[in-house]
Design a protein around this motif. Structure first.
Motif, PDB file in Angstrom:
ATOM      1  N   LEU A  53       0.752  -1.236   0.014  1.00  0.00           N
ATOM      2  CA  LEU A  53       0.037   0.027   0.079  1.00  0.00           C
ATOM      3  C   LEU A  53       0.985   1.308  -0.052  1.00  0.00           C
ATOM      4  O   LEU A  53       0.640   2.200  -0.728  1.00  0.00           O
ATOM      5  CB  LEU A  53      -0.878  -0.152   1.276  1.00  0.00           C
ATOM      6  CG  LEU A  53      -1.794   1.179   1.445  1.00  0.00           C
ATOM      7  CD1 LEU A  53      -2.911   1.296   0.074  1.00  0.00           C
ATOM      8  CD2 LEU A  53      -2.671   1.006   2.777  1.00  0.00           C
ATOM      9  N   ALA A  54       1.924   1.162   0.757  1.00  0.00           N
ATOM     10  CA  ALA A  54       2.663   2.527   0.927  1.00  0.00           C
ATOM     11  C   ALA A  54       3.603   2.687  -0.535  1.00  0.00           C
ATOM     12  O   ALA A  54       3.545   3.685  -0.843  1.00  0.00           O
ATOM     13  CB  ALA A  54       3.735   2.137   2.190  1.00  0.00           C
ATOM     14  N   SER A  55       4.040   1.530  -0.762  1.00  0.00           N
ATOM     15  CA  SER A  55       4.500   1.459  -2.274  1.00  0.00           C
ATOM     16  C   SER A  55       3.760   2.214  -3.376  1.00  0.00           C
ATOM     17  O   SER A  55       4.234   3.303  -4.141  1.00  0.00           O
ATOM     18  CB  SER A  55       5.457   0.088  -2.764  1.00  0.00           C
ATOM     19  OG  SER A  55       6.379  -0.175  -1.900  1.00  0.00           O
ATOM     20  N   GLY A  56       2.659   1.671  -3.502  1.00  0.00           N
ATOM     21  CA  GLY A  56       1.720   2.301  -4.408  1.00  0.00           C
ATOM     22  C   GLY A  56       1.317   3.699  -4.122  1.00  0.00           C
ATOM     23  O   GLY A  56       1.293   4.448  -5.175  1.00  0.00           O
ATOM     24  N   ILE A  57       1.063   4.266  -3.084  1.00  0.00           N
ATOM     25  CA  ILE A  57       0.911   5.557  -2.671  1.00  0.00           C
ATOM     26  C   ILE A  57       2.244   6.419  -3.000  1.00  0.00           C
ATOM     27  O   ILE A  57       1.917   7.518  -3.679  1.00  0.00           O
ATOM     28  CB  ILE A  57       0.626   5.899  -1.340  1.00  0.00           C
ATOM     29  CG1 ILE A  57      -1.067   5.130  -1.047  1.00  0.00           C
ATOM     30  CG2 ILE A  57       0.447   7.339  -1.057  1.00  0.00           C
ATOM     31  CD1 ILE A  57      -1.278   5.231   0.366  1.00  0.00           C
TER      32      ILE A  57
ATOM     33  N   THR B 102       0.793   1.550 -12.269  1.00  0.00           N
ATOM     34  CA  THR B 102       1.359   0.672 -11.501  1.00  0.00           C
ATOM     35  C   THR B 102       1.108   1.000  -9.725  1.00  0.00           C
ATOM     36  O   THR B 102       0.997  -0.054  -9.224  1.00  0.00           O
ATOM     37  CB  THR B 102       2.798   0.828 -11.726  1.00  0.00           C
ATOM     38  OG1 THR B 102       3.264   0.658 -13.140  1.00  0.00           O
ATOM     39  CG2 THR B 102       3.703  -0.211 -10.697  1.00  0.00           C
ATOM     40  N   GLY B 103       1.328   2.299  -9.507  1.00  0.00           N
ATOM     41  CA  GLY B 103       0.798   2.494  -8.153  1.00  0.00           C
ATOM     42  C   GLY B 103      -0.539   1.978  -7.863  1.00  0.00           C
ATOM     43  O   GLY B 103      -0.722   1.632  -6.707  1.00  0.00           O
ATOM     44  N   ILE B 104      -1.386   2.456  -8.635  1.00  0.00           N
ATOM     45  CA  ILE B 104      -2.882   1.977  -8.295  1.00  0.00           C
ATOM     46  C   ILE B 104      -2.971   0.419  -8.286  1.00  0.00           C
ATOM     47  O   ILE B 104      -3.696   0.092  -7.458  1.00  0.00           O
ATOM     48  CB  ILE B 104      -3.783   2.366  -9.320  1.00  0.00           C
ATOM     49  CG1 ILE B 104      -3.864   4.010  -9.474  1.00  0.00           C
ATOM     50  CG2 ILE B 104      -5.228   2.011  -9.325  1.00  0.00           C
ATOM     51  CD1 ILE B 104      -4.498   4.789 -10.585  1.00  0.00           C
TER      52      ILE B 104
END
Length: 449
Positions: free
Chosen positions: A68-72, A335-337
């Motif tokens: 989750l943190a990586s996506g945000i 990618t983040g989403i």
């Protein structure tokens, strides 16, 4: 001019920074980005779980939190926001993830100092605040990040990752069957698929060469018993992260072990940003670099709040850009989403996480090698004077030496040990110091051939 104002034309990329491929193609390329970075994203929380002695349930939680943190953070870095002079995010296609450079600090805070996970999260957030403050000094520092320095750092970035790639090819460090010929055959197969599709494929086949190669390797691995689907059956279909599950301790003493890690992060992030500029054919300014560091800092504050650790821009995904011919930041945002969606679906995340490491290793040879070649191209444009030769030779020599024999620096005092903890950071420091202290040669002196 900055990345927010300028992107070159005729770059050879199919999609430049501001181009938007179709949603379908963006999703495929986004999945490829995730496959490339997934191991790095989940490896750190798994290490932290081991250090903290967490249960399986708590381990699953911090892995989901890391996704989750990586996506945000990836969305923040790739999109960019805020006023021109104080932007957060460089606005180039970037994948962010938890960073191994902070694992030693985590061990000190959790075990040696006895603070546990709340101290780890609190110290990481306070360190992120320090990085955010230091980002305002990045622009003046860019004067010493000359082409000879950046080219050397980019080259070292690719070369120093090769031992990691070959450990993956061998089945993973510590694997009792390390180097099994089956691992090597699968890795070579993936490599050949990537090479031939990228060189001779058309359209999507060329752009998604790495993804296709990994899928082929994944499928080949199944009959050899290298994929354990029982873990997928045990995973939940949907589960929301539990914010604040472990608590946060904001004691200033817990931030001290993180200081060196964040200083190294700034150095390495600038190197990644320079590489991104090279592979996307984008002119970058000091303000752009500062914006990239600020996104790292903000991501490193958001991550611990969610139950993850500090984040950093991933260098391995940079190698995908020349291979896929896609420099679109829209793809990075997708990618983040996707990372955020996966964080809510442990079952899907498990399907990716059980991919044999030899599959990733086969694709990584080309990706990491491409990064190194980008640095060589930068160095080739510089006058090869005696001074420049000494800078390149010393930085590469020390950087690769530390990469191959990291134990040689374990007896150094804490700050120095952290600063030279990786071949990339060691080589970068050497390049910067020599660039500052070795005087430029007179124009009349002949160049070395």
């Amino acid at each position: 001019m900055s990345v927010y104002e300028y992107t070159t034309s005729n770059t050879g990329l199919e999609y430049d920074v501001y181009d938007k491929p179709s949603v379908g193609k963006s999703i495929v390329l986004g999945i490829q980005n995730i496959l490339t970075s997934f191991g790095g994203i989940v490896a750190v929380p798994l290490s932290i779980a081991g250090i903290a002695g967490l249960s399986i349930a708590d381990t699953a939680y911090i892995v989901s939190a890391a996704l989750l943190a990586s996506g945000i953070a990836s969305i923040m870095q790739s999109k960019g926001f805020g006023p021109k002079n104080y932007r957060v995010g460089i606005g180039l296609p970037t994948v962010m993830g938890t960073d191994f450079g902070f694992v030693p600090a985590a061990n000190v805070v959790i075990n040696s100092m006895g603070g546990g996970l709340p101290a780890y999260f609190g110290g990481a957030i306070l360190g992120g605040i320090l990085e955010f403050i230091l980002s305002h000094f990045v622009e003046p520092l860019m004067k010493i990040f000359t082409p000879i320095v950046t080219g050397t750092v980019i080259t070292l970035m690719g070369l120093s990752m090769m031992p990691v790639a070959f450990d993956w090819i061998g089945g993973g460090f510590g694997n009792p069957n390390y180097g099994d010929p089956i691992y090597l055959i699968i890795a070579v197969t993936v490599l050949l698929v990537v090479l031939f599709l990228n060189r001779y494929g058309k359209g999507m086949a060329s752009s998604a060469a790495v993804l296709i190669g990994m899928v082929v390797g994944y499928i080949i691995s199944i009959p050899f018993g290298l994929v354990d689907f029982s873990k997928v059956a045990e995973a939940y279909w949907f589960k929301l992260p539990e914010i604040g599950r472990f608590g946060i301790d904001f004691n200033i003493k817990y931030s001290i072990p993180f200081i060196a890690g964040y200083l190294v992060t700034i150095i390495e992030t600038v190197g990644v940003m320079q590489t991104l500029g090279e592979v996307t054919y984008t002119e970058l300014t000091g303000k752009d670099m500062a914006a990239g560091v600020r996104a790292d800092a903000l991501g490193s504050m958001v991550g611990p709040l969610l139950g993850s650790g500090p984040v950093q821009s991933f260098s391995q995904n940079v190698g995908l850009i020349p291979l896929t011919k896609c420099g679109s930041r829209f793809v990075a945002i997708i990618t983040g989403i996707l990372l955020i969606v996966i964080s809510f679906c442990p079952k899907f995340a498990t399907i990716i996480s059980i991919m044999p490491e030899c599959v990733l290793g086969g694709a990584s040879i080309v990706m990491f090698g491409t990064v190194a070649v980008s640095g060589i191209k930068t160095i080739s444009k510089v006058r090869y004077t005696n001074r420049n030769m000494l800078i390149v030779a010393s930085a590469l020599g020390i950087g690769l030496g530390v990469t191959f024999r990291p134990a040689i620096l374990e007896q150094l005092p804490g700050v120095l040990s952290s600063l030279f903890s990786s071949g990339l950071s060691a080589g970068t420091v050497v390049a910067l110091v020599l660039s500052a202290i070795l005087k430029e040669e007179e124009e009349s002196k002949p160049e070395l051939e």
